[in-house]
Motif scaffolding. Structure first.
Motif, PDB file in Angstrom:
ATOM      1  N   LEU A 121      47.385  74.885  13.294  1.00  0.00           N
ATOM      2  CA  LEU A 121      47.946  75.578  14.442  1.00  0.00           C
ATOM      3  C   LEU A 121      47.251  75.161  15.727  1.00  0.00           C
ATOM      4  O   LEU A 121      46.048  74.956  15.752  1.00  0.00           O
ATOM      5  CB  LEU A 121      47.792  77.098  14.249  1.00  0.00           C
ATOM      6  CG  LEU A 121      48.580  77.717  13.110  1.00  0.00           C
ATOM      7  CD1 LEU A 121      48.196  79.171  12.940  1.00  0.00           C
ATOM      8  CD2 LEU A 121      50.060  77.608  13.371  1.00  0.00           C
ATOM      9  N   LYS A 122      48.022  75.076  16.778  1.00  0.00           N
ATOM     10  CA  LYS A 122      47.471  74.800  18.089  1.00  0.00           C
ATOM     11  C   LYS A 122      47.336  76.112  18.862  1.00  0.00           C
ATOM     12  O   LYS A 122      48.151  77.013  18.711  1.00  0.00           O
ATOM     13  CB  LYS A 122      48.373  73.830  18.847  1.00  0.00           C
ATOM     14  CG  LYS A 122      48.486  72.459  18.194  1.00  0.00           C
ATOM     15  CD  LYS A 122      49.407  71.558  18.988  1.00  0.00           C
ATOM     16  CE  LYS A 122      49.522  70.191  18.323  1.00  0.00           C
ATOM     17  NZ  LYS A 122      50.416  69.282  19.086  1.00  0.00           N
ATOM     18  N   PRO A 123      46.307  76.269  19.690  1.00  0.00           N
ATOM     19  CA  PRO A 123      46.082  77.515  20.430  1.00  0.00           C
ATOM     20  C   PRO A 123      47.282  77.995  21.225  1.00  0.00           C
ATOM     21  O   PRO A 123      47.474  79.183  21.403  1.00  0.00           O
ATOM     22  CB  PRO A 123      44.902  77.168  21.347  1.00  0.00           C
ATOM     23  CG  PRO A 123      44.197  76.065  20.636  1.00  0.00           C
ATOM     24  CD  PRO A 123      45.272  75.275  19.942  1.00  0.00           C
ATOM     25  N   ASN A 124      48.132  77.097  21.709  1.00  0.00           N
ATOM     26  CA  ASN A 124      49.269  77.489  22.541  1.00  0.00           C
ATOM     27  C   ASN A 124      50.574  77.593  21.761  1.00  0.00           C
ATOM     28  O   ASN A 124      51.628  77.730  22.341  1.00  0.00           O
ATOM     29  CB  ASN A 124      49.444  76.496  23.701  1.00  0.00           C
ATOM     30  CG  ASN A 124      48.274  76.564  24.667  1.00  0.00           C
ATOM     31  OD1 ASN A 124      47.725  77.628  24.887  1.00  0.00           O
ATOM     32  ND2 ASN A 124      47.893  75.418  25.222  1.00  0.00           N
TER      33      ASN A 124
ATOM     34  N   ASP B  61      37.205  94.156  13.923  1.00  0.00           N
ATOM     35  CA  ASP B  61      35.973  94.573  14.582  1.00  0.00           C
ATOM     36  C   ASP B  61      36.295  94.911  16.029  1.00  0.00           C
ATOM     37  O   ASP B  61      37.440  94.765  16.483  1.00  0.00           O
ATOM     38  CB  ASP B  61      34.904  93.473  14.499  1.00  0.00           C
ATOM     39  CG  ASP B  61      35.429  92.113  14.943  1.00  0.00           C
ATOM     40  OD1 ASP B  61      36.227  92.071  15.914  1.00  0.00           O
ATOM     41  OD2 ASP B  61      35.061  91.106  14.313  1.00  0.00           O
ATOM     42  N   GLU B  62      35.287  95.372  16.777  1.00  0.00           N
ATOM     43  CA  GLU B  62      35.525  95.797  18.158  1.00  0.00           C
ATOM     44  C   GLU B  62      35.969  94.623  19.036  1.00  0.00           C
ATOM     45  O   GLU B  62      36.783  94.786  19.937  1.00  0.00           O
ATOM     46  CB  GLU B  62      34.262  96.440  18.725  1.00  0.00           C
ATOM     47  CG  GLU B  62      34.478  97.103  20.080  1.00  0.00           C
ATOM     48  CD  GLU B  62      33.296  97.939  20.519  1.00  0.00           C
ATOM     49  OE1 GLU B  62      33.420  98.632  21.558  1.00  0.00           O
ATOM     50  OE2 GLU B  62      32.248  97.910  19.838  1.00  0.00           O
ATOM     51  N   GLU B  63      35.429  93.440  18.764  1.00  0.00           N
ATOM     52  CA  GLU B  63      35.800  92.267  19.559  1.00  0.00           C
ATOM     53  C   GLU B  63      37.290  91.970  19.428  1.00  0.00           C
ATOM     54  O   GLU B  63      37.997  91.775  20.431  1.00  0.00           O
ATOM     55  CB  GLU B  63      34.989  91.044  19.108  1.00  0.00           C
ATOM     56  CG  GLU B  63      35.359  89.773  19.871  1.00  0.00           C
ATOM     57  CD  GLU B  63      34.721  88.528  19.277  1.00  0.00           C
ATOM     58  OE1 GLU B  63      34.922  87.433  19.850  1.00  0.00           O
ATOM     59  OE2 GLU B  63      34.043  88.637  18.228  1.00  0.00           O
ATOM     60  N   SER B  64      37.767  91.915  18.186  1.00  0.00           N
ATOM     61  CA  SER B  64      39.189  91.622  17.989  1.00  0.00           C
ATOM     62  C   SER B  64      40.056  92.764  18.521  1.00  0.00           C
ATOM     63  O   SER B  64      41.129  92.528  19.086  1.00  0.00           O
ATOM     64  CB  SER B  64      39.479  91.372  16.511  1.00  0.00           C
ATOM     65  OG  SER B  64      39.246  92.527  15.731  1.00  0.00           O
ATOM     66  N   TYR B  65      39.593  94.008  18.358  1.00  0.00           N
ATOM     67  CA  TYR B  65      40.357  95.164  18.855  1.00  0.00           C
ATOM     68  C   TYR B  65      40.546  95.065  20.366  1.00  0.00           C
ATOM     69  O   TYR B  65      41.672  95.185  20.869  1.00  0.00           O
ATOM     70  CB  TYR B  65      39.638  96.464  18.502  1.00  0.00           C
ATOM     71  CG  TYR B  65      40.255  97.685  19.141  1.00  0.00           C
ATOM     72  CD1 TYR B  65      41.349  98.320  18.571  1.00  0.00           C
ATOM     73  CD2 TYR B  65      39.750  98.192  20.340  1.00  0.00           C
ATOM     74  CE1 TYR B  65      41.930  99.428  19.171  1.00  0.00           C
ATOM     75  CE2 TYR B  65      40.318  99.289  20.948  1.00  0.00           C
ATOM     76  CZ  TYR B  65      41.416  99.907  20.365  1.00  0.00           C
ATOM     77  OH  TYR B  65      41.987 100.996  20.965  1.00  0.00           O
TER      78      TYR B  65
ATOM     79  N   GLN C 178      43.656  83.894  19.776  1.00  0.00           N
ATOM     80  CA  GLN C 178      42.797  83.484  18.662  1.00  0.00           C
ATOM     81  C   GLN C 178      41.450  84.186  18.769  1.00  0.00           C
ATOM     82  O   GLN C 178      40.782  84.147  19.795  1.00  0.00           O
ATOM     83  CB  GLN C 178      42.580  81.970  18.655  1.00  0.00           C
ATOM     84  CG  GLN C 178      41.743  81.500  17.462  1.00  0.00           C
ATOM     85  CD  GLN C 178      41.618  79.989  17.399  1.00  0.00           C
ATOM     86  OE1 GLN C 178      42.324  79.272  18.091  1.00  0.00           O
ATOM     87  NE2 GLN C 178      40.711  79.510  16.555  1.00  0.00           N
ATOM     88  N   VAL C 179      41.072  84.859  17.685  1.00  0.00           N
ATOM     89  CA  VAL C 179      39.765  85.492  17.581  1.00  0.00           C
ATOM     90  C   VAL C 179      39.129  84.987  16.288  1.00  0.00           C
ATOM     91  O   VAL C 179      39.603  85.309  15.191  1.00  0.00           O
ATOM     92  CB  VAL C 179      39.861  87.030  17.563  1.00  0.00           C
ATOM     93  CG1 VAL C 179      38.470  87.643  17.487  1.00  0.00           C
ATOM     94  CG2 VAL C 179      40.591  87.541  18.789  1.00  0.00           C
ATOM     95  N   GLY C 180      38.081  84.180  16.402  1.00  0.00           N
ATOM     96  CA  GLY C 180      37.482  83.606  15.208  1.00  0.00           C
ATOM     97  C   GLY C 180      38.462  82.696  14.513  1.00  0.00           C
ATOM     98  O   GLY C 180      39.070  81.811  15.126  1.00  0.00           O
TER      99      GLY C 180
END
Length: 238
Positions: A95-98, A142-146, A105-107
């Motif tokens: 997958l490409k980011p766009n 986790d809080e970061e992804s939330y 994308q998280v992790g």
């Protein structure tokens, strides 16, 4: 010299007796009316009790019907397997980011949301939406992804709306308040989760996101799988 023979007294006595008889009759009528009114009040109280009982039975019946409908809907909706047991189908291409299926994308997780203006997405429909895009219903791990997911969703609130409701893949047992997967991050909206026997069907978790980031009445909530939301958060592991 006038002779009193008692005839005049007899007339007065007769009038007094008639008046006394009328008074007695009136008193008897009043007493009978009072008894009738008392009986009517007792009958009215019984009818009111019966009506209250019927109203209560009707409410209980409505609740029972609603619970049965929810259970039927839940049984017809494919249930998500807990994360630690499920195997996520990974995409065959990198997958490409766009790309359309990696808006965030998280992790090693790519997220994207499918959002509608109307509230017409129940949980079964949310599952199909992600499945058709080779994805699973997304989790907040986790809080970061939330925080990243909430910010992403806030930026994509459709015009004409100030808030949205988005399905996630998290489930909750309202009786124990245990969530699945167990390592899910849950930042509950005030007043949630809805728990206890009256909310035993509130097993599915969704995100309430307001356009105003300072609105405290947003966050994670739980509801029945037939609840109508604006869309779903999907994810693909990369």
């Amino acid at each position: 010299m006038k002779i009193m023979d008692g005839s005049e007294n007899d007339g007065s006595d007769s009038k007094v007796e008639k008046q006394s008889a009328k008074i007695s009759n009136l008193q008897s009528k009043v007493e009978n009316q009072s008894n009738e009114i008392k009986q009517l009040k007792e009958d009215l109280a019984k009818v009111q009790d019966m009506n209250n009982k019927l109203t209560e039975d009707n409410e209980n019946m409505k609740k029972a019907i609603t619970r049965i409908e929810h259970k039927i809907a839940a049984s017809e909706t494919p249930q998500r397997v807990p994360n630690k047991f499920r195997q996520i189908t990974r995409p065959t291409t990198t997958l490409k980011p766009n790309s359309e299926n990696c808006k965030l994308q998280v992790g090693n997780t790519c997220y994207f949301a499918v959002i509608f203006v109307k509230d017409d997405v129940y949980y079964g429909k949310a599952l199909d939406i992600c499945k058709k895009r080779n994805a699973s219903v997304g989790l907040t791990r986790d809080e970061e992804s939330y925080n990243a997911i909430v910010n992403y969703l806030r930026k994509n609130i459709p015009k004409g709306r100030t808030w949205i409701l988005i399905w996630t893949g998290i489930h909750i047992d309202p009786m124990t308040r245990d969530v699945t997967p167990t390592d899910s991050f849950t930042k509950w909206s005030p007043g949630y989760p809805s728990a206890g026997i009256d909310n035993e069907d509130y097993t599915n978790v969704y995100l309430a996101v307001d356009f105003n980031p300072n609105n405290r009445y947003q966050g994670i909530r739980n509801g029945v799988p037939t609840r109508q939301s604006n869309g779903v958060l999907c994810e693909i592991l990369i």
